[in-house]
Scaffold this motif. Structure first.
Motif, short mmCIF file in Angstrom:
data_model
loop_
_atom_site.label_atom_id
_atom_site.label_comp_id
_atom_site.label_asym_id
_atom_site.label_seq_id
_atom_site.Cartn_x
_atom_site.Cartn_y
_atom_site.Cartn_z
N LEU A 209 0.83 -1.21 0.00
CA LEU A 209 0.00 0.00 0.00
C LEU A 209 0.86 1.26 0.00
N MET A 210 1.95 1.25 0.76
CA MET A 210 2.83 2.41 0.79
C MET A 210 3.51 2.62 -0.56
N SER A 211 3.89 1.54 -1.21
CA SER A 211 4.51 1.65 -2.53
C SER A 211 3.53 2.25 -3.54
N VAL A 212 2.28 1.83 -3.45
CA VAL A 212 1.25 2.38 -4.34
C VAL A 212 1.01 3.85 -4.01
N ALA A 213 0.97 4.16 -2.72
CA ALA A 213 0.72 5.54 -2.29
C ALA A 213 1.76 6.50 -2.85
N ARG A 214 2.99 6.06 -2.94
CA ARG A 214 4.06 6.92 -3.45
C ARG A 214 3.96 7.16 -4.95
N SER A 215 3.13 6.36 -5.61
CA SER A 215 2.98 6.50 -7.07
C SER A 215 1.76 7.33 -7.45
N ILE A 216 0.92 7.65 -6.48
CA ILE A 216 -0.30 8.41 -6.76
C ILE A 216 -0.05 9.89 -6.50
N GLY A 217 -0.36 10.70 -7.48
CA GLY A 217 -0.09 12.13 -7.38
C GLY A 217 -1.27 12.95 -6.91
N LEU B 1 -12.01 3.85 -5.96
CA LEU B 1 -12.10 3.07 -4.72
C LEU B 1 -13.45 3.23 -4.02
N ASN B 2 -14.32 4.10 -4.57
CA ASN B 2 -15.66 4.30 -4.02
C ASN B 2 -15.65 4.75 -2.56
N ILE B 3 -14.76 5.67 -2.26
CA ILE B 3 -14.69 6.25 -0.91
C ILE B 3 -15.41 7.60 -0.93
N ALA C 78 -3.34 6.51 3.95
CA ALA C 78 -4.51 6.37 4.81
C ALA C 78 -5.75 6.02 3.99
N MET C 79 -5.86 6.62 2.81
CA MET C 79 -6.99 6.31 1.93
C MET C 79 -6.97 4.84 1.50
N LEU C 80 -5.80 4.35 1.13
CA LEU C 80 -5.67 2.96 0.70
C LEU C 80 -5.94 1.99 1.85
N ARG C 81 -5.50 2.36 3.04
CA ARG C 81 -5.76 1.51 4.20
C ARG C 81 -7.26 1.45 4.51
N LYS D 292 -9.74 -1.77 4.59
CA LYS D 292 -10.64 -2.06 5.71
C LYS D 292 -12.06 -2.33 5.23
N LEU D 293 -12.50 -1.54 4.24
CA LEU D 293 -13.84 -1.73 3.70
C LEU D 293 -13.97 -3.05 2.94
N GLN D 294 -12.93 -3.40 2.21
CA GLN D 294 -12.97 -4.59 1.36
C GLN D 294 -12.80 -5.89 2.13
#
Length: 225
Positions: free
Chosen positions: A142-150, A161-163, A184-187, A191-193
């Motif tokens: 999740l952290m690796s993905v987070a670093r790729s999202i601008g 992600l339907n948040i 935090a968004m990805l986490r 949690k929802l999934q």
């Protein structure tokens, strides 16, 4: 020739986490040099200038320049190789060895294989991916993905992600750094999934639609066996 500008952008995006860590030591110094070279618009300059933390300032600076145009991205790469920047940030020495024109057959084959995997995933229904035996996505992933999202993280949160917007606003208030907000968004999505929060499912969501991330940024989610 059209591959060269795209490769500059991809190169910088792959190096974003390292650049953010290094340049955050003096974000204002980098911003002024970038502005002197007209690498970002006056409006973008003001937006970046008013960021609250060095990490957030550097993140937004990189995003603005990379997303503006291939020419701006090349200008940023040239700036990072300048003696003034190299002297101010000794850890930037690795940038001088980066070559966007390097083309190896091995990399081309890997790229082709990744594209084939992505196409296969597009054909597989989402339900099938979710119900597979793929392991749940980890904190590290999740952290690796987070670093790729601008800067489009809110759109990804809402559309992909339907948040809810309310939850995204709460996350933004609770965290000052950009990468922490995205993490935090990805986490929260995980949690929802619950048991459906697999790495393959997340990869499928982030590789489709207008908000799709580059394969190089997320393919590790399906190639980490």
């Amino acid at each position: 020739m059209s591959e060269e500008p795209a490769s500059v952008i991809q190169l910088l995006r792959r190096q974003k986490p390292k650049l953010i860590e290094i340049l955050s030591a003096d974000a204002d110094f980098v911003l002024q040099h970038a502005d002197a070279r007209a690498l970002l618009s006056p409006r973008s300059y003001q937006q970046v200038k008013h960021c609250r933390t060095p990490g957030e300032k550097v993140t937004d600076l990189l995003d603005h320049i990379i997303q503006r145009s291939p020419e701006s991205a090349q200008g940023l790469l040239d700036l990072l190789k300048e003696p003034d920047l190299q002297k101010a940030f000794p850890m930037l020495y690795f940038v001088k060895d980066l070559d966007v024109h390097t083309h190896s057959p091995e990399k081309e084959v890997t790229s082709i294989k990744r594209k084939e995997v992505s196409k296969e995933l597009e054909v597989i229904p989402a339900k099938k991916i979710c119900s597979s035996d793929s392991s749940l996505v980890t904190e590290k992933q999740l952290m690796s993905v987070a670093r790729s999202i601008g800067r489009s993280w809110r759109e990804i949160g809402r559309r992909v992600l339907n948040i809810s917007s309310v939850k995204l606003e709460q996350i933004e208030e609770d965290h000052s750094l950009h990468v922490e907000r995205v993490f935090a968004m990805l986490r929260y999505w995980r949690k929802l999934q619950r048991d459906k929060a697999t790495a393959a499912h997340l990869h499928s969501l982030l590789s489709q639609g207008d908000e799709a991330l580059l394969p190089e940024d997320i393919d590790f989610l399906i190639n980490s066996d």
